[in-house]
Design an enzyme around this catalytic site. Sequence first.
Site, PDB file in Angstrom:
ATOM      1  CB  CYS A 133       3.902   2.339  -2.832  1.00 42.70           C
ATOM      2  SG  CYS A 133       2.886   2.227  -1.353  1.00 42.70           S
ATOM      3  CB  CYS A 136       4.151  -0.517  -0.287  1.00 48.05           C
ATOM      4  SG  CYS A 136       2.693   0.255  -0.972  1.00 48.05           S
ATOM      5  CG  ASP A 137       7.879  -1.005  -1.578  1.00 47.14           C
ATOM      6  OD1 ASP A 137       7.399  -2.049  -1.075  1.00 47.14           O
ATOM      7  OD2 ASP A 137       7.636  -0.645  -2.740  1.00 47.14           O
TER       8      ASP A 137
END
Length: 307
Positions: A133, A136-137
Site C-alpha cells: 500500500c 499507507c507507507d
Amino acid sequence: MEKLVIIGNGPAGATAAIYAARANLKPLMFAGNQPGGLLTMTGKVENFPGFPDGIEGFDLVMKMQEQAEKFGARIEYETIERFTLDPGGIHRLEIAGGGVVETQALIVASGASPRYLGLAGEEKFRNHGVSACATCDGAFFENMPVAVIGGGDSAMEEANFLTRFASVVYVIHRRDQLKASPIMAERARKNPKIKFIWNSVVTDLLGNGDLEKLALRNVVTGEESFLECRGYFCALGHIPNTKVFDGQLDVDASGYIKRIDGTTRTSCEGVFAAGDCADPRYRQAICAAASGCQAAMDAERYLESRA
Ligand code: NAP
C-alpha cells in the site's frame, strides 16, 4: 436473531447495507480485518461516477457507511472467525474473541487481499521495506529508491504515487508489455522518476534489519542482478477472502464465490455474495457497489418469501 448480516463494509457491503436498511431489514454489518476494504488503501478515486474532481477512497467508503447508518444499519468492528451455514436455515457466525450471531440471511462482501510473490523475504521485511500500500507507507521512503512489482493498473498507480517521495521508482514486470490500461500506463511512462525493468522477476529480498536490495532474474536472458532498493511494493492483483467458507460455498479455481444465474445467490440458500470476493473479472468499486445493491434486493426477496 438477526434478519440480515453483511460481512465486509467496503463498497459492496456498505451499499448492501444502504439498500437493506432502507428496506427496513436493520442489517448488521461486520467490518472485519480491513475496515472499509481495499478502497481505503487507494488514493484518489477518479472513476467513481458523481465525483468529477475525484474523491479519496477512504472518504468514499466513509460516506457510504454514514449513509447506511443514517437509515438504520449497524456496524461492528469485529471479524467472524467461523461460519456454520445452513442452506435455507439459520446461519451461525462465531466472532473472533467470543460471541455468536445467528442470522436468517447473509451477504458475503468480504473483498480480496493483496497477492504477494510468496518469497520468504516478503515476510522477513514486512514493515521494514515490504508493503502492498503506497498510500499507507510511501512517505517512509523520502529520497530513497523503491520498487513496485507488477504491470497492472495498481502497479502504475502505486508507482506514480511513490514518485512524490522516492528518489526513483523501479517498476519490475515479468513481461515486456504492461497489463495496465493505456491512460494509466502513459501517465507512468511520462513520469521521469519511474524506470521500468522489463522481463524480470524478484528472486530474493536482502538486507540487514531493513530491506536494502533485491535479487532479480531476467526471464529472457537468465541474467541475475541486484538492485539497491529500500521499499518493495507488491501490486500483483488480489486473492479473494473466501477461505473461511471452505467446503460451505462453491468457489471457482481461484477461490472466487460462484453466483447462480446472474443473481447474487450462492450455492447455499440464504447466502448472497457481492463485490470482489465474487468478481474475478471487473473488480471495480462501482461494480462492487452495484452488486451490493443486487445482493440486498436478493436477500430482501428471500426473506420475504419465508415470512
Ligand atoms: P491485475 O490487473 O491483475 O495486474 C496484476 C499484475 O501483476 C499483472 O501485470 C501481472 O502480470 C502481475 N503478476 C501477477 N502475478 C505475478 C507473479 N506471480 N509474478 C510476477 N508478476 C505477477 O491487478 P491490479 O493491477 O491490482 O488491477 C486489478 C483491477 O483493478 C483491474 O481491473 C484494474 O483495472 C483495476 N484498478 C483500477 C485502477 C484505476 O482505474 N484507478 C487502479 C487500480 C486497479 P501479467 O501482466 O504478466 O499478468
